[in-house]
Design a protein around this motif. Structure first.
Motif, mmCIF file in Angstrom:
data_model
loop_
_atom_site.group_PDB
_atom_site.id
_atom_site.type_symbol
_atom_site.label_atom_id
_atom_site.label_comp_id
_atom_site.label_asym_id
_atom_site.label_seq_id
_atom_site.Cartn_x
_atom_site.Cartn_y
_atom_site.Cartn_z
ATOM 1 N N ASN A 173 -51.315 -26.715 -15.955
ATOM 2 C CA ASN A 173 -51.984 -25.772 -16.835
ATOM 3 C C ASN A 173 -53.203 -26.379 -17.538
ATOM 4 O O ASN A 173 -54.192 -25.679 -17.764
ATOM 5 N N ARG A 174 -53.152 -27.653 -17.878
ATOM 6 C CA ARG A 174 -54.295 -28.309 -18.528
ATOM 7 C C ARG A 174 -54.943 -29.245 -17.505
ATOM 8 O O ARG A 174 -54.403 -30.295 -17.153
ATOM 9 N N VAL A 175 -56.119 -28.863 -17.019
ATOM 10 C CA VAL A 175 -56.767 -29.540 -15.891
ATOM 11 C C VAL A 175 -58.152 -30.001 -16.315
ATOM 12 O O VAL A 175 -58.874 -29.288 -17.029
ATOM 13 N N ALA A 176 -58.565 -31.180 -15.857
ATOM 14 C CA ALA A 176 -59.879 -31.728 -16.196
ATOM 15 C C ALA A 176 -60.765 -31.805 -14.959
ATOM 16 O O ALA A 176 -60.285 -31.998 -13.836
ATOM 17 N N TYR A 177 -62.063 -31.631 -15.204
ATOM 18 C CA TYR A 177 -63.065 -31.899 -14.176
ATOM 19 C C TYR A 177 -63.874 -33.106 -14.631
ATOM 20 O O TYR A 177 -64.396 -33.131 -15.757
ATOM 21 N N LEU A 178 -63.998 -34.122 -13.750
ATOM 22 C CA LEU A 178 -64.770 -35.320 -14.042
ATOM 23 C C LEU A 178 -66.100 -35.198 -13.311
ATOM 24 O O LEU A 178 -66.157 -35.273 -12.083
ATOM 25 N N GLY A 179 -67.178 -34.988 -14.064
ATOM 26 C CA GLY A 179 -68.472 -34.675 -13.478
ATOM 27 C C GLY A 179 -69.291 -35.884 -13.105
ATOM 28 O O GLY A 179 -69.119 -36.976 -13.653
ATOM 29 N N GLY A 180 -70.211 -35.676 -12.170
ATOM 30 C CA GLY A 180 -71.119 -36.722 -11.718
ATOM 31 C C GLY A 180 -72.443 -36.657 -12.454
ATOM 32 O O GLY A 180 -72.502 -36.269 -13.633
ATOM 33 N N ASP A 181 -73.492 -37.033 -11.765
ATOM 34 C CA ASP A 181 -74.844 -37.071 -12.324
ATOM 35 C C ASP A 181 -75.232 -35.706 -12.880
ATOM 36 O O ASP A 181 -75.169 -34.695 -12.177
ATOM 37 N N ASP A 182 -75.648 -35.660 -14.162
ATOM 38 C CA ASP A 182 -75.979 -34.361 -14.747
ATOM 39 C C ASP A 182 -77.289 -33.798 -14.244
ATOM 40 O O ASP A 182 -77.662 -32.671 -14.579
ATOM 41 N N HIS A 183 -78.030 -34.553 -13.405
ATOM 42 C CA HIS A 183 -79.242 -34.033 -12.772
ATOM 43 C C HIS A 183 -78.941 -33.418 -11.397
ATOM 44 O O HIS A 183 -79.834 -32.878 -10.756
ATOM 45 N N SER A 184 -77.703 -33.523 -10.965
ATOM 46 C CA SER A 184 -77.320 -33.049 -9.634
ATOM 47 C C SER A 184 -77.012 -31.557 -9.666
ATOM 48 O O SER A 184 -76.193 -31.094 -10.472
ATOM 49 N N ASP A 230 -52.111 -34.563 -22.562
ATOM 50 C CA ASP A 230 -51.508 -33.445 -21.829
ATOM 51 C C ASP A 230 -52.302 -32.976 -20.609
ATOM 52 O O ASP A 230 -52.087 -31.867 -20.117
ATOM 53 N N VAL A 231 -53.235 -33.784 -20.109
ATOM 54 C CA VAL A 231 -53.918 -33.444 -18.862
ATOM 55 C C VAL A 231 -53.042 -33.916 -17.703
ATOM 56 O O VAL A 231 -52.750 -35.108 -17.579
ATOM 57 N N THR A 232 -52.624 -32.996 -16.858
ATOM 58 C CA THR A 232 -51.712 -33.354 -15.766
ATOM 59 C C THR A 232 -52.377 -33.303 -14.395
ATOM 60 O O THR A 232 -51.742 -33.641 -13.396
ATOM 61 N N ALA A 233 -53.635 -32.868 -14.345
ATOM 62 C CA ALA A 233 -54.328 -32.811 -13.058
ATOM 63 C C ALA A 233 -55.822 -32.960 -13.296
ATOM 64 O O ALA A 233 -56.342 -32.563 -14.345
ATOM 65 N N VAL A 234 -56.517 -33.508 -12.296
ATOM 66 C CA VAL A 234 -57.951 -33.736 -12.426
ATOM 67 C C VAL A 234 -58.635 -33.477 -11.092
ATOM 68 O O VAL A 234 -58.097 -33.818 -10.027
#
Length: 335
Positions: A173-184, A230-234
């Motif tokens: 239910n609590r999922v994170a996105y790990l982002g790359g280059d903010d110019h992409s 509480d982040v269980t998936a990424v």
């Protein structure tokens, strides 16, 4: 009547005999000059010294493959999918890394002048620079759209939707996105698609980053992730970065997927050889091959009677490849 010679071809085109020789043998000449030489040679019935007209005259020219992310594993997959197919069609392939500040414009100009057309995977070049530096009639873009250019666009929402749905089905239910280059541009599309998809499944979403889209960037991203509760998936921007996340989590004693599920993007060789094997979104070979075939079609039609260039955009599908880094949310092992 005497058979036409290389001098006759040179006179017909208005270039030197040495230029004709390079054009017929696949040497370095402007793509436009090569086309004129080949057309003149065929028109005059010129044959090579061994009497074989087809071998040299029907020889193709070169295709440029330009990228701004040559160190990434997805680029290797892109090369693997394009180069053999281009060569089987009779073209040489010129590869160039244009992720440089000084000399970038000159490099692009040189490749443009010495090739018949180009496939460009350059997420970090601005739209105005694309319009200024490339010829839309001989260029196909990969994974981005610029008005007036033909392109193959990855359906990022489809891949992200499949990823988020997979995690939702496992109880996360609590999922994170790990982002790359903010110019992409790719990263921006994936962030937005992640937020749209988690919203559809009423999941709590968290975006962390930007991080360098590299193994080291993934290590840093994993440390940032460890500070969240509480982040269980990424879901990670790409496989290279995801491999850094995976290794760092394991180093810090985090069970993947027992405590945290992980999904990468690209379905590169890294995803297949990591331990545990990585769940990842597959897309790259499809979009590269489609771009090449679009370019070859454009080059074949260019110059023919009645041909009028009209840019087109094709969507490349994505699919989630489920492996060993995703599993039920902690406490739902019965799933």
């Amino acid at each position: 009547m005497n058979s036409p010679t290389i001098l006759d071809v040179a006179q017909e085109v208005g270039v030197s005999a040495s230029t004709v020789s390079r054009a017929l043998s696949g040497g370095k000449v402007k793509a436009s000059t090569r086309r004129m030489v080949l057309e003149a040679a065929q028109r005059l019935g010129y044959k090579t010294a061994d009497g074989d007209q087809g071998h040299s005259i029907n020889r193709r020219g070169s295709i440029g493959l330009l990228t701004t992310d040559i160190q990434n594993f997805y680029t290797v997959d892109l090369f693997k999918s394009i180069i053999p197919e281009a060569q089987s069609a009779g073209y040489k392939v010129v590869v160039a890394d244009i992720n440089v500040a000084l000399g970038r414009d000159q490099l692009i100009h040189d490749v443009r002048e010495s090739t018949d057309g180009m496939v460009v995977a350059a997420a970090r070049i601005e739209d105005d620079d694309i319009r200024r530096l490339f010829d839309p009639e001989t260029t196909v873009l990969v994974s981005r759209q610029v008005e007036g250019f033909s392109s193959v666009v990855v359906d990022d929402f489809s891949g992200m939707f499949q990823s988020v749905r997979h995690l939702a089905s496992l109880g996360h239910n609590r999922v994170a996105y790990l982002g790359g280059d903010d110019h992409s541009r790719s990263d921006k599309r994936r962030r937005q698609s992640f937020e749209d998809a988690t919203g559809r499944f009423n999941m709590e979403s968290l975006i962390l980053g930007p991080f360098e889209p590299s193994f080291e960037g993934g290590v840093n991203a994993a440390d940032a992730l460890m500070m969240e509760e509480d982040v269980t998936a990424v879901i990670v921007y790409n496989d290279l970065m995801a491999s850094g996340v995976l290794n760092r989590l394991i180093e810090r004693g985090v069970d993947v997927p027992g405590e945290v599920s992980l999904i990468g993007v690209d379905n590169s060789m890294l995803a297949q050889v990591s331990r545990p094997k990585m769940t990842s979104v597959a897309m790259r070979q499809n979009d590269a091959q489609m771009a090449l075939r679009m370019l070859l079609s454009m080059l074949e039609q260019r110059g023919s009677d009645g041909y009028v260039f009209s840019p087109q955009t094709i969507g490349a599908p994505e699919s989630l490849i489920v492996r060993d880094t995703t599993g039920p949310v902690p406490g739902r092992a019965d799933q």
